[in-house]
Each structure stands twice: as C-alpha cells, then as structure tokens.
Design a protein around this motif. Structure first.
Motif, PDB file in Angstrom:
ATOM      1  N   GLY A 129      87.202  57.468  32.451  1.00 62.44           N
ATOM      2  CA  GLY A 129      86.994  56.691  33.676  1.00 62.44           C
ATOM      3  C   GLY A 129      85.607  56.811  34.279  1.00 62.44           C
ATOM      4  O   GLY A 129      85.446  56.760  35.489  1.00 62.44           O
ATOM      5  N   MET A 143      83.845  64.549  38.690  1.00 64.77           N
ATOM      6  CA  MET A 143      83.220  63.663  37.703  1.00 64.77           C
ATOM      7  C   MET A 143      82.499  64.469  36.638  1.00 64.77           C
ATOM      8  O   MET A 143      82.499  64.107  35.463  1.00 64.77           O
ATOM      9  CB  MET A 143      82.250  62.713  38.405  1.00 64.77           C
ATOM     10  N   THR A 152      91.929  66.086  43.657  1.00 68.78           N
ATOM     11  CA  THR A 152      91.223  65.783  42.409  1.00 68.78           C
ATOM     12  C   THR A 152      91.915  66.477  41.253  1.00 68.78           C
ATOM     13  O   THR A 152      92.087  65.935  40.173  1.00 68.78           O
ATOM     14  CB  THR A 152      89.767  66.266  42.500  1.00 68.78           C
ATOM     15  N   PHE A 179      78.623  55.016  34.885  1.00 68.99           N
ATOM     16  CA  PHE A 179      77.873  56.223  35.273  1.00 68.99           C
ATOM     17  C   PHE A 179      77.129  56.818  34.084  1.00 68.99           C
ATOM     18  O   PHE A 179      76.662  57.949  34.140  1.00 68.99           O
ATOM     19  CB  PHE A 179      78.829  57.265  35.864  1.00 68.99           C
ATOM     20  N   ARG A 195      84.924  65.499  34.137  1.00 69.78           N
ATOM     21  CA  ARG A 195      85.278  64.364  33.266  1.00 69.78           C
ATOM     22  C   ARG A 195      84.280  64.278  32.112  1.00 69.78           C
ATOM     23  O   ARG A 195      84.656  64.027  30.972  1.00 69.78           O
ATOM     24  CB  ARG A 195      85.246  63.053  34.049  1.00 69.78           C
ATOM     25  N   HIS A 229      73.664  66.219  38.358  1.00 66.13           N
ATOM     26  CA  HIS A 229      73.545  66.581  39.775  1.00 66.13           C
ATOM     27  C   HIS A 229      73.889  65.422  40.701  1.00 66.13           C
ATOM     28  O   HIS A 229      74.081  65.615  41.898  1.00 66.13           O
ATOM     29  CB  HIS A 229      72.151  67.150  40.070  1.00 66.13           C
ATOM     30  N   GLU A 230      73.964  64.215  40.128  1.00 66.36           N
ATOM     31  CA  GLU A 230      74.308  63.065  40.958  1.00 66.36           C
ATOM     32  C   GLU A 230      75.826  62.846  41.035  1.00 66.36           C
ATOM     33  O   GLU A 230      76.275  61.918  41.687  1.00 66.36           O
ATOM     34  CB  GLU A 230      73.645  61.800  40.381  1.00 66.36           C
ATOM     35  N   LEU A 231      76.581  63.687  40.332  1.00 75.73           N
ATOM     36  CA  LEU A 231      78.037  63.507  40.271  1.00 75.73           C
ATOM     37  C   LEU A 231      78.758  64.619  41.018  1.00 75.73           C
ATOM     38  O   LEU A 231      78.246  65.720  41.156  1.00 75.73           O
ATOM     39  CB  LEU A 231      78.501  63.516  38.808  1.00 75.73           C
ATOM     40  N   SER A 232      79.978  64.307  41.463  1.00 73.85           N
ATOM     41  CA  SER A 232      80.808  65.337  42.096  1.00 73.85           C
ATOM     42  C   SER A 232      81.384  66.244  41.011  1.00 73.85           C
ATOM     43  O   SER A 232      81.300  65.947  39.822  1.00 73.85           O
ATOM     44  CB  SER A 232      81.938  64.674  42.848  1.00 73.85           C
TER      45      SER A 232
END
Lengths: 315, 278
Positions: free
Chosen positions: B134, B150, B180, B138, B153, B144-147
C-alpha cells in the motif's frame, strides 16, 4: 449486492486506504521572524555584513592613520585592481604576473588536495573498519597531527628532490616540495573525518546488509561508504581549505612565485596595500573553494534533511 | 474449513531448531541467554516466539538467520544447517533497518540488487511489492519523510521482494501505535496467509498479537531463555474476517499466557532484588 456496486465499493475503499496512508506523512513546518527562505533576503544579510566590515575597517584605518600598518579599504582595492592589471610596484623582487601566481597556487592546492583524498580516504576507511589497522596506524596519525607541519618544511625541501623522483609528477620539479607541504597539511584532516564517519556507521545497518546476503565488498559499497559519505565529504571540504593554506605557506617559505610568495614579497618592501590586496585574492579563492562543495553537499544529502539542526530561518 | 485445516497440518517441516544455547560475556561475567531451545515450524505456518523481555528472543531469531553463531545446537532450513543468512530467508527488523540514503523503491530493491537482478526486472518486482504493502505513490520518498508505520511497510516489502520461503520478523510492530499496529497485523496475515503464503517466525512480547497472528506460540522463560511450552492456537484461519479477539479460545489463551509471563517477570524481579541485597 450486484457486481457493479461491489466494484464501486472497492474503488471507494481504495481511495480511503490511500488517504489513510497519506495522512501518515509527516509534514514539518518551521517558523521564523523573518522569511529567510528567499535568496534575496539572504543576499541582503550578506551585503549588510560586508558593508559593516568595510565601515569598521575604514574607521580603524583612519584612527591608526598609517599606511604601512593598516591601509584603508579604498587604497587596498586600488592595489588589488593594479595587481590584477599586472602593475606591480618597483622593488618587489621576482613577483611574476598575476595569472602565473594564481595558477601556481591553484595548481599546488589542487594536486595537494587530490593526493590527500586519494591517500586519506582509503586509509581512513581501513582504520575505521578494522581494529588491527587502527592499532597500527592511529598512533602515528595522532602524533603527526599534533606536531606543527611548518617544522617539517626544511626536511621536505632538502629531502624531496632526492627521495621522490620528480618524474612521478608530470610537471616542474620545483613545485614538488610545495605540493608535499599542501598534502601533509591536508591528508590528516581527510583521514580523521573518514575514520570518524566509518567508525560511527551504525552496526544495525551493517547487520541489515548481512541479513540480505551482502558480501564484504557489497557491504563496503552499499552500506558503509554511503552511510559515511556525509562525513567523508565534510572532511574533503575542510581539506580543500587546508590544501590552500598549505600551498600559501609552502610558497611563502619555499617558492619564488605564487600568492604566498607574492604576499611576503610585498610585505618585505613594506607595501601593505598590495599585501592586503594579495590576501584578498587568497580569501576570495578560499571563499569559492569552501562554498562550492556546500552546494554539492546539499544536493547529495537530501536524505539527511531532518537530521540537521533546526535554525532560525530556512535553508 | 475442515479441509483447509487438514492441508495446513500435512505440510512438511521447513525449519528445525535443535538444542540452541548461547551465552555472552558482559562486564567480564558470562551471561547465559539461551538454553537448549528446540522447536519446529511447518511450511506455511505462523509461529510466534513470546517471552519476558531479555529472554533472548531477538538473539534466537538472529541465530536462526545465521547472523549469530550459537554455542551449541543447530538450525536446519529445508534439512540443511544454517551457517550464514540463507537467500530464502527474509528479515524484518524492529527499528525498520531502512537505508536512509535510499528512496522507498531503492530500499525495496536492496536485496535484489545484491543478488544482481537486472535493473528493469528489479524495478518491476519492487513496484509490485510496494503496491502490495500500500505504498503506491511514495516510491521516491526518503525514509525520513515517512511515518513509522510506512517505514515498516517498506521493511516488509523489502523482505518479501527477495521471494523468501521463511519470513523472520523481530518485534516489527513494537514502535507503532496501537491503531497502526492492529491494521498492520491484519494486513500481514492477509499477505502471509493469503496472497503470498510464507512460513513466518515472529518475535513479540505482545500476547494479543501473538494469539491473533499465530498457528503456534513458542512460550519462553525468563533468562536463560528456555522453551516452556509450545501452544497450538486453535482458532479459525482467515482471522481478519471476524472479530477473533472476542473468541472464547482467544480469551482463554490470553489468560493462560499472561499467567505464565507474570510468574516469570515476578520471579525475575525477586531474583534481582535478592542479588541486589547480597
């Protein structure tokens, strides 16, 4: 439920799922009292800084009122203009043309720097990665780094011609001692930075590489070097400044041309405006040498963005 | 249903862990971490390893992957002893273990790149797995731009991309928030029990998570970690389809496991107090 409505439901949940994921993206916002995001704002700040410096300089020169101790900015810039025009004052023994001194200094700096990188990065990598190499080499580096390099210059001057065949370097042999001084001034900075960068690579990243079956070579190429690269490049940036410094010192003490020699030649005939003009040329080269890699670094290490310290204003 | 249960139980053994012991030297003292640990995993099964913290669960998983050598005992993967990380095992790390200088796609491609897969195929495979977890859209983001959710994942997609037979997961959801985490558990089951059947070894200290996900739970004692009991989880397959957490069997297992873990934790703390006095 018929097929059509099922499909529609699927499409809808697909969008919802996407949104859910999108919400997880961290949006970072910074606040500042003035918008420093624009290049214009930064340029204004820099100009104000330069003007302020000029004013203080002018004031100090007026107070001292002695051309030999501190010339005014205007007479210094005039000397700079004349220097670039190749109008050298009488009595400055053996000062060459502006192009030739500039070229020599740049040449020594470039070769000193490249040599230092070629030697410093592999050595730094070795001692960062292997304890045995660290035990063998590290004490020497610490000891050599601490001694004043200037003390080695006479040694180099007499030794270099006979120790290293001149043909190793494909240009005039009389620059060899200068290159060696520049090299010695630079190489430790590059070694130490590479060493630090490699040593501090997180073991968990190395383990990730191993878990995915990386060989020792692949670990070096795909994990250790990329992880250490910001430190290696930072070391090279500092190294550029050191290489220039080394070239100037070497020229001042060993050479008969170059900016370092010229600077001292003007000093010896007490022509301070010309000396300050030479220093301005050196400072300008230093500025360009240290600014350019910064721009490269910013592009290269986008992935490190959030790890940077937060400052007032933005990058 | 009955048929499905039967096919699961007749699968062959894919992993055999035999008498693993491991000790470390810490501050000049020998610390026994694992003692004679043995269990097996059938092909396609989901096995959780649960125990109080410090019982050597993570060390055990690293030994199974061949990252750490045991003092004694062996790991058999498809009948062959494991000495270094096997190509057919994928590892998902607790702290994600993403390479921060690589984008999402490049991270998922990592294992394939090391194996020398050609660029077009590499990209195609990576995109498939990015879609599966999913993260479409992206691909060119940096970690570093993801939680955290993510990032994990990406970690899962990277492990799946090398097409492993066995998936090793070391507390992969430990640093995620509750919501989450539950979402991720369901998606994981849908993948390893549905879309892409895998044998999964899953280390956790979360009881609900272990019961919800597993066919079998290896219950371990406090340090030195020993296998106390292997619990079969007799709950329906395809658990994401109903609220399995309200099932009476789920509640019974939760109580049983908690009772044991509680006793282990209390024992450990008493022991520490004793040694503190002495």
């Amino acid at each position: 439920m018929n097929l059509k409505s099922l499909k529609r439901k699927w499409e809808r949940t697909k969008v919802e799922r996407r949104n859910l994921v999108a919400q997880e993206v961290i949006v970072e916002q910074r606040e500042s009292w003035i918008d420093l995001n624009t290049i214009q704002a930064k340029v204004i700040f820099t100009i104000v800084s330069i003007l302020l410096f000029g004013a203080i300089w002018e004031l100090a020169a007026k107070l001292i009122n002695n051309h030999v101790i501190l010339p005014t900015p205007i007479s210094s810039f005039k000397a700079l203009y004349l220097l670039i025009q190749n109008k050298i004052p009488l009595g400055a023994a053996g000062v060459g043309s502006f192009e030739s001194m500039l070229l020599q200094t740049l040449e020594i700096t470039a070769i000193g720097f490249l040599l230092s990188s070629a030697v410093g990065i592999p050595v730094g990598y070795l001692i960062g990665r292997w304890r045995a190499a660290e035990a063998i080499i590290d004490p020497w580096i610490n000891a050599l780094y601490a001694i004043p390099m200037v003390a080695l210059i006479p040694l180099l001057y007499f030794g270099s011609g006979s120790l290293i065949p001149v043909s190793v370097f494909d240009y005039q042999g009389d620059l060899l001692p200068d290159v060696l001084v520049s090299f010695i001034m630079t190489v430790f900075t590059i070694i130490i930075n590479t060493y630090q960068g490699v040593r501090l690579v997180s073991n968990s990243l190395v383990e990730v590489g191993k878990a995915f079956g990386a060989s020792e070579n692949q670990l070096t190429r795909h994990v250790v070097i990329p992880a250490a690269l910001p430190d290696i490049v930072a070391g090279m940036r500092l190294g550029l400044g050191r290489a220039l410094l080394g070239a100037i010192i070497a020229e001042a003490l060993l050479s008969t041309n170059g900016l370092g020699y010229t600077m001292l030649a003007f000093q010896s005939i007490l022509n301070t405006p010309y000396m300050v003009a030479t220093i301005m040329v050196i400072a300008f080269i230093g500025f360009v040498l240290l600014q350019t890699p910064k721009l490269i670094e910013r592009r290269l290490f986008k992935w490190k963005e959030t790890e940077r310290i937060k400052r007032g204003g933005n990058e | 249903m009955a048929l499905e249960q039967k096919t699961v139980s007749t699968f062959k053994q894919i992993l055999k862990i035999e008498g693993i012991s491991k000790s470390f030297v810490k501050d000049g003292k020998k610390v026994q971490v694992l003692e004679d640990v043995s269990f097996e995993a059938r092909e396609g099964s989901f096995v959780s390893i649960i125990g109080p913290s410090g019982c050597g669960k993570t060390t055990l998983l690293r030994i199974i992957d061949g990252l750490v050598k045991p003092d004694s005992g062996k790991v058999l993967f498809n009948g062959k002893p494991v000495t270094s990380p096997p190509p057919k095992m994928g590892f998902v790390f607790q702290q994600f273990g993403l390479l921060p200088w690589r984008t999402v796609r490049k991270n998922v491609e990592f294992g394939l790149e090391l194996r020398g897969v050609n660029p077009e195929e590499k990209k195609k495979i990576a995109e498939g797995y990015i879609k599966l977890v999913g993260l479409e859209g992206f691909e060119n983001h940096y970690p570093h731009e993801l939680s955290g959710g993510m990032q994990q994942r990406v970690g899962l997609a990277r492990a799946l991309a090398i097409d492993p037979d066995v998936l090793l997961m070391d507390e992969p959801f430990a640093s995620l928030d509750m919501q989450t985490r539950e979402l991720f558990q369901r998606e994981l089951l849908k993948i390893v029990k549905g879309a892409l059947p895998k044998t999964t070894l899953f280390v956790t200290h979360n009881i609900d998570e272990a019961i919800y996900l597993s066919d079998e739970i290896v219950l371990m004692t406090a340090r030195p970690g020993k296998v106390y009991e292997i619990i079969k989880v007799d709950l329906p397959q395809e658990r994401w389809k109903e609220d399995i957490r309200a099932h009476p069997e789920f509640i019974r297992l939760r109580q049983k496991i908690w009772k044991f873990l509680e006793s282990q934790i209390i024992e450990k703390e008493m022991g520490e107090n004793e040694s503190g006095k002495a």
